[in-house]
Design a protein around this motif. Structure first.
Motif, PDB file in Angstrom:
ATOM      1  N   PRO A   1       0.816  -1.218   0.000  1.00  0.00           N
ATOM      2  CA  PRO A   1       0.000   0.000   0.000  1.00  0.00           C
ATOM      3  C   PRO A   1       0.852   1.273   0.000  1.00  0.00           C
ATOM      4  O   PRO A   1       1.815   1.391   0.763  1.00  0.00           O
ATOM      5  CB  PRO A   1      -0.831  -0.138   1.282  1.00  0.00           C
ATOM      6  CG  PRO A   1      -0.946  -1.619   1.477  1.00  0.00           C
ATOM      7  CD  PRO A   1       0.373  -2.183   1.026  1.00  0.00           C
ATOM      8  N   GLY A   2       0.519   2.180  -0.898  1.00  0.00           N
ATOM      9  CA  GLY A   2       1.199   3.470  -0.961  1.00  0.00           C
ATOM     10  C   GLY A   2       2.392   3.519  -1.891  1.00  0.00           C
ATOM     11  O   GLY A   2       2.951   4.593  -2.142  1.00  0.00           O
ATOM     12  N   GLN A   3       2.845   2.372  -2.418  1.00  0.00           N
ATOM     13  CA  GLN A   3       4.023   2.346  -3.305  1.00  0.00           C
ATOM     14  C   GLN A   3       3.730   3.133  -4.596  1.00  0.00           C
ATOM     15  O   GLN A   3       2.859   2.748  -5.359  1.00  0.00           O
ATOM     16  CB  GLN A   3       4.365   0.889  -3.663  1.00  0.00           C
ATOM     17  CG  GLN A   3       5.416   0.743  -4.764  1.00  0.00           C
ATOM     18  CD  GLN A   3       6.791   1.231  -4.345  1.00  0.00           C
ATOM     19  OE1 GLN A   3       7.331   0.807  -3.325  1.00  0.00           O
ATOM     20  NE2 GLN A   3       7.360   2.157  -5.120  1.00  0.00           N
ATOM     21  N   PRO A   4       4.463   4.222  -4.854  1.00  0.00           N
ATOM     22  CA  PRO A   4       4.221   4.940  -6.111  1.00  0.00           C
ATOM     23  C   PRO A   4       4.738   4.152  -7.329  1.00  0.00           C
ATOM     24  O   PRO A   4       5.856   3.656  -7.307  1.00  0.00           O
ATOM     25  CB  PRO A   4       5.017   6.248  -5.959  1.00  0.00           C
ATOM     26  CG  PRO A   4       5.475   6.294  -4.544  1.00  0.00           C
ATOM     27  CD  PRO A   4       5.471   4.896  -4.007  1.00  0.00           C
ATOM     28  N   VAL A   5       3.907   4.048  -8.325  1.00  0.00           N
ATOM     29  CA  VAL A   5       4.285   3.372  -9.568  1.00  0.00           C
ATOM     30  C   VAL A   5       3.855   4.239 -10.754  1.00  0.00           C
ATOM     31  O   VAL A   5       2.686   4.567 -10.894  1.00  0.00           O
ATOM     32  CB  VAL A   5       3.613   1.986  -9.712  1.00  0.00           C
ATOM     33  CG1 VAL A   5       4.136   1.269 -10.963  1.00  0.00           C
ATOM     34  CG2 VAL A   5       3.816   1.125  -8.471  1.00  0.00           C
TER      35      VAL A   5
END
Ligand code: F6R
Length: 369
Positions: free
Chosen positions: A269-273
Motif C-alpha cells: 500500500p502506498g508504493q508509487p508506480v
C-alpha cells in the motif's frame, strides 16, 4: 549561461523541442529522409545482417527505443549492448555487422573502447554523437551528429530525445536503402517525426507546473517504480535512472509483462508506480494488457501515476494521477512520454533541496573505464 532558468537542466528540458527539430533540420527533402552523411554507404547498408548498438546509461536507453523502430522499418536484427559488457565477452562480429555507438559527449571511455574493439574485429562503425569532433566520431567509419546543442547538466535530457530522433532518421534511411519500407509509409513517419517538437512543447506548457507540484508532494518518497511495455519499457528505465541520479531515490524500471514474474511482490500500500500506457487507438492489444497490469497493482494498494494519451478514458478509474501526452503513432510515443519523467525527476530533486545540475558522485563525461 542558464538564460534565466533555475538550473541548466531546467533550461535543457525546455530545449527538448528544439533538440528534436534541429536534429531533423536539413535531413528531410520532399517528405523523405536525406542524410547527407550517409551518402555512399548504400552497399554497406544493404549487405549488413545485423546491427549492434553500444552505449552506456541514458544513451543505451535511446538505443533500446531505436531497436524497435529500426527492426520494424529496416528488417535487420538489432541488439543493444552496454558498451562495457560488449567488449569483454568475445562477441560474434565481423564485416556483416554494423556497430552503432551512441554518445552525447563522444568521450565515454567504455563506448570508445567498444568502438575500437569492433573495428579491430572487422565491423563497420557508425557514431551517433552530440559533440562535434569528439573522439568516438573520429574513431568511426560514419557519423550522424545529433544537434541538441551543448548539454551542461550532468543528467542527459535533451540529448536523449535527439538521440532517438537520430536513430529514427537512420532507421528510415536504412528502410529505404534496403527496400523494406514503402515510400508512403516512410513519408507518414517523417510527418510524425516533424510534429514531435510541437507536441513536446504542449507537454511542457500544459503539464510542467502540475508535475512540479506533485513532485513536491512526493518529496519524502523512498522508492518509485516505473512500468512500460514495448517502446515504453526503455522509457521506464530512463525514468528510473533519472530519479536515482537526481533525487537519490531507489527507483526501478520494469517491462510491465515481467510484473507477475517477480516485481509484483514489491507492491505494498502506498508504493508509487509510474505506468507508461500505450495508445488505445494505435496499440489496442498492448493498451488492454497495460490497463490490466494497472488494475493488478492498484488492487494491491499501489499509488498509480499514469502517463497516457489525451482522451484515453480507460485509465481513469484506476489512476491516482494522470499525466497527458498528445496523440502520436506507437513508435513516436517515447519522445513524448519521457518528458513528464524528466520534469518529475528534476522536480523531486529540487523539492529535496539537491543540486539538480551536479548530482553527487557523477561526472558529465566518464573518461575512465
Ligand atoms: C544519465 C547520464 C548518463 C550518460 C552516460 C553516457 O542521465 O547522463 O547515463 O547517458 O554516461 O554518456 P555519453 O552519452 O556522453 O556517452
Amino acid at each position: 549561461d542558464k538564460g534565466g532558468w533555475s538550473s541548466f537542466m531546467a533550461k535543457e528540458v525546455s530545449e527538448e523541442p528544439e533538440a528534436v527539430a534541429n536534429t531533423i533540420r536539413g535531413r528531410v527533402r520532399d517528405g523523405q529522409i536525406v542524410v547527407p552523411e550517409l551518402d555512399g554507404l548504400d552497399e554497406l547498408f544493404t549487405s549488413i545482417t545485423r546491427i549492434i548498438v553500444v552505449a552506456c546509461g541514458t544513451a543505451a536507453y535511446a538505443g533500446l527505443v531505436g531497436k524497435y523502430a529500426i527492426e520494424q522499418w529496416a528488417r535487420v536484427p538489432v541488439d543493444v549492448e552496454l558498451a562495457h559488457e560488449f567488449r569483454y565477452r568475445d562477441p560474434v562480429i565481423g564485416p556483416d555487422t554494423l556497430v552503432v555507438s551512441i554518445s552525447q559527449s563522444g568521450e565515454t571511455m567504455d563506448t570508445l573502447m567498444a568502438v575500437k574493439y569492433a573495428r579491430e574485429r572487422g565491423a563497420k562503425t557508425l557514431s551517433i554523437c552530440n559533440t562535434q569532433g569528439a573522439t568516438i566520431p573520429r574513431e568511426s567509419d560514419a557519423i550522424v551528429y545529433t544537434h541538441a546543442g551543448p548539454e551542461v547538466a550532468v543528467a542527459s535530457t535533451k540529448a536523449f530525445v535527439a538521440q532517438i530522433t537520430a536513430l529514427y532518421l537512420f532507421g528510415l534511411h536504412l528502410g529505404r536503402v534496403r527496400g523494406s519500407l514503402p515510400e508512403t509509409e516512410a513519408a507518414e513517419h517523417v510527418r510524425e517525426l516533424e510534429a514531435i517538437p510541437t507536441k513536446i512543447q504542449q507537454i511542457l506548457d500544459r503539464e510542467q507546473s502540475r508535475i512540479d507540484q506533485f513532485a513536491h508532494w512526493m518529496a519524502d518518497t523512498r522508492s518509485v517504480l516505473f512500468l512500460g511495455r514495448h517502446v515504453g519499457y526503455p522509457i521506464a528505465l530512463e525514468g528510473a535512472l533519472k530519479l536515482k541520479e537526481l533525487a537519490y531515490i531507489h527507483a526501478e524500471g520494469f517491462a510491465a509483462g515481467e510484473l507477475k514474474h517477480g516485481p509484483i511482490a514489491l507492491i505494498e500500500p502506498g508504493q508509487p508506480v509510474f505506468v507508461i500506457v500505450p495508445s488505445p487507438r494505435e496499440s489496442a492489444e498492448l493498451h488492454k494488457k497495460v490497463v490490466s497490469n494497472i488494475q493488478e497493482i492498484r488492487a494491491r494498494g499501489a499509488r498509480v501515476i499514469v502517463i497516457a494519451e489525451e482522451g484515453d478514458a480507460a485509465v481513469l478509474p484506476f489512476a491516482d494521477e494522470v499525466l497527458r501526452i498528445p496523440l502520436a503513432g506507437p513508435l513516436f510515443e517515447p519522445l513524448l512520454a519521457v518528458v513528464p519523467l524528466h520534469i518529475f525527476a528534476m522536480g523531486l530533486s529540487t523539492a529535496k533541496g539537491l543540486d539538480v545540475d551536479q548530482p553527487r558522485n557523477l561526472a558529465k563525461s566518464v573518461t575512465v573505464e
